[in-house]
Design an enzyme around this catalytic site. Structure first.
Site: not given
Ligand code: DER
Length: 231
Positions: A31, A86, A88, A100, A107
């Site tokens: 997100s 992003g 977690d 997450g 990634e």
């Molecule tokens: O799933 C992932 O690796 C995302 O990048 C997660 O680590 C971060 O998700 P968020 O920005 O919705 O908190």
């Protein structure tokens, strides 16, 4: 909300500081990255930048297409200048827990292709020790036929594995790569590099959400609207 504003502030700072004309950009999942893609699209449009985007998931691919950005892939763009993604959770050494959103396999591949990994997150992710705030465990991508023996092996490592069940679909979560996700809860802090190696050498484990030595910098949006930068 305060969290969403924090995500946006971190995303804006990262895009402004790391995106430039001609750059080859890895686009993460989750997100917070949504805010980064929004600011990226605005920058590309207003400044007429030429940015090539490589996604890390179906979600990231949709984001790139929906924002009219130049979509590429690792076959055409195997070397990236910067990856924005992003996390977690992040510790002071920039060790990350990711996954997450269940996208950690692509990634990590994309992050490995980049010269620089830039993490963007809200204040909830900034920890002194992995596990301090993120209580769902280490996301581990597992080949479906092996998930039971893998979970047994994880228990022998002192972890507490839980098969991730889907919310909008009956049965387990199935990743973009047609695998399952096992969330391995842990209590004590670990030598994350050793644990990551041990996990990856477990037959049936495809990838883990432990990112050790990947991130170059992390931007955390804070409650007061400021952005804290960790190098
Ligand atoms: O799933 C992932 O690796 C995302 O990048 C997660 O680590 C971060 O998700 P968020 O920005 O919705 O908190």
């Amino acid at each position: 909300s305060q969290v969403e504003q924090a995500k946006d502030a971190a995303a804006l700072r990262a895009v402004r500081e790391h995106v430039y004309d001609g750059c080859r950009l890895g686009v993460g999942s989750g997100s917070t990255v949504v805010y980064a893609v929004k600011h990226l699209a605005e920058l590309v449009t207003t400044a007429g930048l030429n940015v090539t985007c490589v996604p890390t998931s179906f979600q990231a691919r949709q984001l790139i297409i929906e924002h009219g950005l130049h979509l590429s892939d690792l076959s055409q763009t195997p070397e990236l200048d910067v990856v924005i993604d992003g996390a977690d959770e992040c510790d002071p050494q920039l060790n990350l827990i990711k996954g997450g959103g269940g996208c950690q396999l692509q990634e990590k591949i994309v992050a490995a292709c980049g010269k620089k990994m830039v993490v963007i997150a809200d204040y909830r992710k900034k920890s002194q020790e992995l596990g301090e705030q993120w209580k769902k465990g280490i996301p581990i991508e597992v080949v479906p036929m092996a998930y039971v023996p893998v979970m047994n092996k994880l228990r022998s490592y002192g972890l507490e594995p839980v098969l991730r069940m889907a919310q909008s679909k009956a049965g387990p979560v199935v990743t973009d790569n047609s695998n399952f996700v096992v969330d391995a809860k842990f209590t004590a802090p670990h030598n994350w590099e050793l644990l990551e190696t041990k996990l990856c050498r477990t037959p049936g484990v495809v990838e883990t959400g432990l990112f050790v030595g990947f991130a170059s910098v992390a931007y955390f949006g804070m409650k007061d609207g400021s952005v804290s930068v960790l190098h």
